[in-house]
Write a protein that holds these residues in place. Structure first.
Motif, PDB file in Angstrom:
ATOM      1  N   ALA A 207       0.911  -1.247   0.063  1.00  0.00           N
ATOM      2  CA  ALA A 207       0.065   0.031  -0.014  1.00  0.00           C
ATOM      3  C   ALA A 207       0.825   1.395   0.032  1.00  0.00           C
ATOM      4  N   LEU A 208       1.744   1.189   0.848  1.00  0.00           N
ATOM      5  CA  LEU A 208       2.851   2.553   0.828  1.00  0.00           C
ATOM      6  C   LEU A 208       3.536   2.616  -0.531  1.00  0.00           C
ATOM      7  N   ALA A 209       3.784   1.506  -1.235  1.00  0.00           N
ATOM      8  CA  ALA A 209       4.669   1.512  -2.616  1.00  0.00           C
ATOM      9  C   ALA A 209       3.410   2.290  -3.612  1.00  0.00           C
ATOM     10  N   GLU A 210       2.048   2.088  -3.470  1.00  0.00           N
ATOM     11  CA  GLU A 210       0.988   2.785  -4.199  1.00  0.00           C
ATOM     12  C   GLU A 210       0.820   4.238  -4.028  1.00  0.00           C
ATOM     13  N   LEU A 211       1.358   4.620  -3.013  1.00  0.00           N
ATOM     14  CA  LEU A 211       1.242   6.226  -2.739  1.00  0.00           C
ATOM     15  C   LEU A 211       2.316   7.039  -3.721  1.00  0.00           C
ATOM     16  N   PRO A 312     -11.086  -3.137   2.924  1.00  0.00           N
ATOM     17  CA  PRO A 312     -10.877  -4.507   2.424  1.00  0.00           C
ATOM     18  C   PRO A 312      -9.476  -4.818   2.343  1.00  0.00           C
ATOM     19  N   PRO A 313      -8.894  -5.964   2.603  1.00  0.00           N
ATOM     20  CA  PRO A 313      -7.506  -6.346   2.835  1.00  0.00           C
ATOM     21  C   PRO A 313      -6.687  -6.143   1.368  1.00  0.00           C
ATOM     22  N   SER A 319      -4.059   1.991   0.776  1.00  0.00           N
ATOM     23  CA  SER A 319      -3.356   3.183   0.236  1.00  0.00           C
ATOM     24  C   SER A 319      -4.420   4.321   0.199  1.00  0.00           C
ATOM     25  N   ASP A 320      -5.324   4.149  -0.350  1.00  0.00           N
ATOM     26  CA  ASP A 320      -6.352   4.973  -0.568  1.00  0.00           C
ATOM     27  C   ASP A 320      -6.875   5.644   0.893  1.00  0.00           C
ATOM     28  N   LEU A 325      -5.964  10.378   5.072  1.00  0.00           N
ATOM     29  CA  LEU A 325      -5.384  10.705   6.270  1.00  0.00           C
ATOM     30  C   LEU A 325      -4.430  11.683   6.211  1.00  0.00           C
ATOM     31  N   ALA A 326      -3.354  11.378   5.200  1.00  0.00           N
ATOM     32  CA  ALA A 326      -1.937  12.314   5.027  1.00  0.00           C
ATOM     33  C   ALA A 326      -2.677  13.733   4.797  1.00  0.00           C
ATOM     34  N   ALA A 327      -3.852  13.721   3.918  1.00  0.00           N
ATOM     35  CA  ALA A 327      -4.353  15.102   3.467  1.00  0.00           C
ATOM     36  C   ALA A 327      -5.226  15.791   4.567  1.00  0.00           C
TER      37      ALA A 327
END
Length: 364
Positions: A207-211, A312-313, A319-320, A325-327
């Motif tokens: 997920a972090l890789a998708e950011l 969902p897992p 990542s979404d 949350l980061a924003a």
């Protein structure tokens, strides 16, 4: 009211949420004037943690149906123990041992045998297992999901002996002061738990890789341990993806509360169906916003969008949520505050403990 004697049978090889559940109960019982003891299979990791807390374990083979020795030895222990006695077991293999031990006693009526079901798993319908279920005084499920899945095979059990008692965790009277989070600083993420495939840390890494490059204002702390054959490839993947310097691998942590206090978001990316998820409560009590997968009992704890976020897992869904949350740091603070209040109001340890006491005493 009369004091209780509670003996826990713990047969797992490694320390996990079930063992933490037992240790917290032992501490609460002793602090309340009762007697608590632990019997294990003499695995060093498990024994050391109980012994460090003042509960030096006794030992039995605890090998289930193929073990004729443990029931006989346990019956000898129970015959020497003042009434009332509760044997609290944490899987059905050990429940069979306790049931057989009670049958061997001089006075079986002085012993109650209860089991906590820590898994999401259907009941067996074999006659030998149904006999064990029907011989127990109570079966505790840590979530409604665990109870529902157990009953999915329609086992012949007395529904009045089935209870759902949601898990709880003990919390220090004075939690560490939370570290300030700069609105324009990195989003501080925390993973807390065993590092094994079913817990899904690889899903978080993906997920972090998708950011994309504009969303990479984050750091991650990983508190826990696991087999090298799973952990080392994850470490290498973080480096290959270009963010190895933003992931700190803490290893096992004895005092989790200072670690939670410096996190903005606690992440539970499990791919397994969690029967409960103690780390969720730890994040909530520590006022870290929660992002969790939704494939177990997590919806019984988290109201998504109100006191946490459930997804969902899948890496893209996770990542979404992290991007959102980061924003929006106000959303992070709002989720964290709502989660803290719910943990205190709904999942406090005293509430759990009083329910367990009533169960031990055979009260409704």
């Amino acid at each position: 009211m009369d004091s209780l004697n509670v003996i826990h049978l713990v047969s797992n090889r490694v320390w996990g949420g079930g063992e933490r559940y037992v240790l917290d109960l032992c501490r609460a019982l002793e602090a309340d004037g009762h007697s608590a003891a632990v019997i294990t299979r003499a695995f060093k990791d498990v024994d050391a943690r109980f012994a460090e807390a003042g509960f030096k374990p006794g030992h039995l083979p605890l090998r289930g149906a193929i073990d004729p020795v443990s029931p006989w030895l346990l019956a000898r222990i129970l015959n020497r123990t003042a009434a009332p006695v509760v044997v609290h077991v944490h899987n059905f293999k050990d429940a069979g041992t306790a049931v057989r031990a009670r049958r061997l006693m001089r006075d079986p009526s002085k012993v109650r045998v209860v089991v906590t079901r820590h898994l999401v798993k259907a009941a067996s319908t074999r006659a030998s297992d149904i006999y064990i279920y029907r011989s127990l005084d109570a079966i505790v499920f840590v979530s409604e999901l665990a109870r529902r899945e157990f009953l999915s095979t329609a086992p012949d059990v007395d529904p009045d002996r089935l209870r759902v008692i949601h898990n709880a965790v003990t919390v220090p009277e004075a939690l560490p002061v939370r570290a300030d989070s700069a609105p324009d600083g990195p989003l501080r993420l925390l993973y807390l738990g065993r590092i094994v495939p079913e817990k899904g840390l690889d899903i978080l890494v993906d997920a972090l890789a998708e950011l994309d490059s504009t969303d990479k204002a984050w750091t991650l702390e990983v508190a826990g341990e696991g087999p090298a054959k799973y952990v080392m490839p994850l470490m290498r993947r973080c480096s290959e993806l270009g963010f190895g310097d933003r992931v700190e691998w803490l290893g096992p942590v004895d005092d989790i509360w200072p670690v939670i206090a410096r996190a903005d978001v606690g992440v539970l990316p499990t791919r397994a169906r969690e029967a409960f998820g103690l780390s969720l409560l730890e994040f909530m009590h520590g006022a870290a916003a929660v992002v969790s997968t939704d494939n177990g009992a997590q919806p019984e704890i988290i109201d998504s969008g109100t006191d946490g976020i459930l997804v969902p897992p899948e890496p893209s869904a996770l990542s979404d949520a992290l991007r959102r949350l980061a924003a929006d740091r106000k959303l992070v603070c709002g989720l964290a505050d709502a989660g803290r209040r719910k943990a205190a109001d709904t999942f406090g340890y005293d509430r759990f403990y009083q329910q367990m006491l009533a169960l031990y005493r055979g009260q409704s």
